[in-house]
Design a protein around this motif. Structure first.
Motif, PDB file in Angstrom:
ATOM      1  N   LEU A 163      -3.158   0.057   7.582  1.00 44.55           N
ATOM      2  CA  LEU A 163      -2.693   1.399   7.922  1.00 44.55           C
ATOM      3  C   LEU A 163      -1.168   1.377   7.857  1.00 44.55           C
ATOM      4  N   SER A 164      -0.573   2.408   7.253  1.00 42.48           N
ATOM      5  CA  SER A 164       0.868   2.378   7.012  1.00 42.48           C
ATOM      6  C   SER A 164       1.412   3.790   6.893  1.00 42.48           C
ATOM      7  N   ASP A 165       2.728   3.889   6.684  1.00 41.24           N
ATOM      8  CA  ASP A 165       3.339   5.193   6.437  1.00 41.24           C
ATOM      9  C   ASP A 165       4.266   5.113   5.235  1.00 41.24           C
ATOM     10  N   SER A 166       4.462   6.240   4.590  1.00 38.55           N
ATOM     11  CA  SER A 166       5.302   6.334   3.406  1.00 38.55           C
ATOM     12  C   SER A 166       5.940   7.718   3.374  1.00 38.55           C
ATOM     13  N   ALA A 167       6.710   8.000   2.323  1.00 42.56           N
ATOM     14  CA  ALA A 167       7.377   9.303   2.243  1.00 42.56           C
ATOM     15  C   ALA A 167       7.746   9.609   0.800  1.00 42.56           C
ATOM     16  N   VAL A 168       7.675  10.898   0.454  1.00 41.79           N
ATOM     17  CA  VAL A 168       8.120  11.373  -0.855  1.00 41.79           C
ATOM     18  C   VAL A 168       8.903  12.667  -0.676  1.00 41.79           C
ATOM     19  N   ASP A 169       9.778  12.935  -1.637  1.00 41.91           N
ATOM     20  CA  ASP A 169      10.495  14.206  -1.715  1.00 41.91           C
ATOM     21  C   ASP A 169      10.028  14.952  -2.951  1.00 41.91           C
ATOM     22  N   LEU A 221       0.809  -1.215   0.000  1.00 37.93           N
ATOM     23  CA  LEU A 221       0.000   0.000   0.000  1.00 37.93           C
ATOM     24  C   LEU A 221       0.849   1.274   0.000  1.00 37.93           C
ATOM     25  N   PRO A 222       1.904   1.392   0.837  1.00 34.86           N
ATOM     26  CA  PRO A 222       2.702   2.623   0.797  1.00 34.86           C
ATOM     27  C   PRO A 222       3.294   2.920  -0.586  1.00 34.86           C
ATOM     28  N   GLU A 223       3.776   1.888  -1.266  1.00 36.71           N
ATOM     29  CA  GLU A 223       4.350   2.098  -2.600  1.00 36.71           C
ATOM     30  C   GLU A 223       3.285   2.527  -3.603  1.00 36.71           C
ATOM     31  N   LEU A 224       2.087   1.945  -3.499  1.00 36.38           N
ATOM     32  CA  LEU A 224       1.006   2.334  -4.391  1.00 36.38           C
ATOM     33  C   LEU A 224       0.611   3.787  -4.162  1.00 36.38           C
ATOM     34  N   VAL A 225       0.665   4.237  -2.911  1.00 40.31           N
ATOM     35  CA  VAL A 225       0.337   5.626  -2.598  1.00 40.31           C
ATOM     36  C   VAL A 225       1.418   6.572  -3.129  1.00 40.31           C
ATOM     37  N   THR A 226       2.680   6.281  -2.869  1.00 42.55           N
ATOM     38  CA  THR A 226       3.740   7.188  -3.343  1.00 42.55           C
ATOM     39  C   THR A 226       3.774   7.240  -4.866  1.00 42.55           C
ATOM     40  N   ASP A 227       3.363   6.156  -5.531  1.00 41.35           N
ATOM     41  CA  ASP A 227       3.332   6.164  -6.997  1.00 41.35           C
ATOM     42  C   ASP A 227       2.365   7.213  -7.531  1.00 41.35           C
ATOM     43  N   GLN A 271       4.054  10.708   5.189  1.00 40.39           N
ATOM     44  CA  GLN A 271       2.669  10.408   4.882  1.00 40.39           C
ATOM     45  C   GLN A 271       2.181   9.228   5.720  1.00 40.39           C
ATOM     46  N   THR A 272       0.894   9.209   5.974  1.00 42.17           N
ATOM     47  CA  THR A 272       0.246   8.024   6.534  1.00 42.17           C
ATOM     48  C   THR A 272      -0.977   7.738   5.675  1.00 42.17           C
ATOM     49  N   GLU A 273      -1.349   6.467   5.582  1.00 38.33           N
ATOM     50  CA  GLU A 273      -2.448   6.106   4.701  1.00 38.33           C
ATOM     51  C   GLU A 273      -3.282   4.976   5.293  1.00 38.33           C
ATOM     52  N   LEU A 274      -4.529   4.932   4.852  1.00 38.63           N
ATOM     53  CA  LEU A 274      -5.472   3.895   5.261  1.00 38.63           C
ATOM     54  C   LEU A 274      -6.099   3.319   4.002  1.00 38.63           C
ATOM     55  N   GLY A 275      -6.118   1.995   3.911  1.00 36.95           N
ATOM     56  CA  GLY A 275      -6.697   1.375   2.741  1.00 36.95           C
ATOM     57  C   GLY A 275      -7.261   0.005   3.039  1.00 36.95           C
ATOM     58  N   ILE A 276      -7.822  -0.596   2.028  1.00 39.71           N
ATOM     59  CA  ILE A 276      -8.397  -1.933   2.124  1.00 39.71           C
ATOM     60  C   ILE A 276      -7.880  -2.771   0.960  1.00 39.71           C
ATOM     61  N   ILE A 277      -7.487  -3.993   1.271  1.00 34.65           N
ATOM     62  CA  ILE A 277      -7.227  -4.986   0.236  1.00 34.65           C
ATOM     63  C   ILE A 277      -8.428  -5.926   0.241  1.00 34.65           C
ATOM     64  N   LYS A 314       9.904  12.111  -5.849  1.00 36.51           N
ATOM     65  CA  LYS A 314      10.593  10.826  -5.772  1.00 36.51           C
ATOM     66  C   LYS A 314      10.213  10.130  -4.467  1.00 36.51           C
ATOM     67  N   LYS A 315      10.042   8.821  -4.555  1.00 31.93           N
ATOM     68  CA  LYS A 315       9.807   8.029  -3.350  1.00 31.93           C
ATOM     69  C   LYS A 315      11.077   8.011  -2.526  1.00 31.93           C
ATOM     70  N   THR A 316      10.933   8.077  -1.212  1.00 30.61           N
ATOM     71  CA  THR A 316      12.097   8.027  -0.331  1.00 30.61           C
ATOM     72  C   THR A 316      11.789   7.139   0.873  1.00 30.61           C
ATOM     73  N   ALA A 317      12.790   6.918   1.703  1.00 29.13           N
ATOM     74  CA  ALA A 317      12.606   6.025   2.852  1.00 29.13           C
ATOM     75  C   ALA A 317      11.580   6.604   3.824  1.00 29.13           C
ATOM     76  N   PRO A 318      10.595   5.816   4.227  1.00 26.62           N
ATOM     77  CA  PRO A 318       9.589   6.306   5.176  1.00 26.62           C
ATOM     78  C   PRO A 318      10.163   6.473   6.578  1.00 26.62           C
ATOM     79  N   ARG A 319       9.479   7.244   7.384  1.00 29.09           N
ATOM     80  CA  ARG A 319       9.938   7.510   8.747  1.00 29.09           C
ATOM     81  C   ARG A 319      10.023   6.226   9.565  1.00 29.09           C
TER      82      ARG A 319
END
Length: 306
Positions: free
Chosen positions: A229-235, A161-167, A274-280, A207-212
């Motif tokens: 629920l997850s976290d991600s990061a972009v620059d 999910l984090p990678e799909l969000v940063t994309d 970033q933080t995100e909430l999703g459903i698979i 650009k995608k970067t290392a999440p916190r």
């Protein structure tokens, strides 16, 4: 792992310290209530406060309470170090919960730390998406069934999910499998509108970067899917196109730049948590319903003297 009564006390303690930290604008005090990306986001917000509108800040940091709580606690045998809370936010008036913020449903993740529990992700199902709130699967003892984030459900693992969000930020979700949701459209707009107001004087990209923290928390749903629920990061990088062009920092960016924030900049990099909430879904189809984005650091390089 803990009882529901103990989890309830952990949430009480969290909201008490959080309200105190908000009142004092104290980053160090907030570190006793939060962790991971959420802590980084709130600490950065405190730094930005001098550049923000007073009414906006007052609204964002007003005293609150979490009500209508439902606790989802994993069995100790799962070796999970977190629990989940479904709740709603309410205004705190004279020390007591008052009117609900809205009909939105919030999910909170609390993760065990060396000295207690820290809230590490908080995201909402809002508006019409409240109808999408899933039912969490429980075992015979009434404990939450957790999902290994790295194990695929259909073709999608919760940890994706984090990678799909940063994309969405990096490519506009060119080939995204994410379902069409309001959150997906908002995330994609960061990409499609990235060059607005630059008047052709600068390049900009994400650009995608290392999440916190790099955490992904997944709870099984009764239909065989997972709530994630997850976290991600972009620059976000701005680069002036020539020596006659420059980038000006926005007012809310300036408190995050220690030296010469009013200078004309040749290069500016905004670091976002970033933080995100999703459903698979049970057949592996992913959807994101909430994305929180906060700039946590700004690197700025002034234009050279000519």
């Amino acid at each position: 792992m803990l009882t529901k009564a103990e989890a309830d006390k952990a949430v009480d303690a969290y909201q008490k310290v959080n309200n105190q930290a908000n009142a004092r604008r104290s980053a160090s005090l907030m570190a006793r209530a939060e962790g991971g990306a959420v802590l980084a986001m709130d600490q950065a917000y405190f730094t930005q406060i001098p550049a923000l509108g007073k009414s906006e800040v007052a609204g964002n940091l007003a005293p609150f309470a979490y009500v209508n709580r439902t606790f989802y606690i994993p069995p100790a045998s799962s070796k999970a170090d977190w629990f989940l809370v479904r709740t709603q936010g309410a205004h705190l008036t004279h020390g007591r919960p008052g009117k609900l913020w809205s009909k939105d449903i919030r999910f909170l993740v609390f993760k065990r730390s060396d000295d207690g529990w820290r809230m590490v992700v908080a995201r909402d199902f809002e508006g019409a998406d409240v109808a999408r709130v899933p039912h969490i699967a429980l075992d015979e003892a009434g404990l939450m069934k957790v999902v290994d984030p790295g194990t695929k459900i259909g073709r999608t693992a919760p940890s994706q999910l984090p990678e799909l969000v940063t994309d969405l930020w990096v490519t506009g979700g060119r080939n995204t499998p994410l379902a069409d949701t309001s959150a997906r459209r908002i995330g994609r707009s960061w990409y499609t509108e990235r060059a607005d107001n630059l008047d052709g004087h600068a390049w900009v990209d994400f650009k995608k970067t290392a999440p916190r923290a790099g955490d992904a928390f997944a709870a099984k749903t009764v239909d065989g899917g997972a709530l994630v629920l997850s976290d991600s990061a972009v620059d976000e990088t701005f680069l002036a196109k020539d020596l006659h062009s420059y980038v000006n920092l926005g007012d809310s960016d300036k408190p995050l730049v220690k030296r010469n924030p009013d200078a004309h900049m040749y290069k500016v990099v905004r670091h976002y948590a970033q933080t995100e909430l999703g459903i698979i879904s049970a057949d592996g189809k992913p959807a994101v319903y909430s994305i929180g984005t906060q700039v946590t650091k700004v690197d700025a390089t002034p234009t050279p003297d000519i």
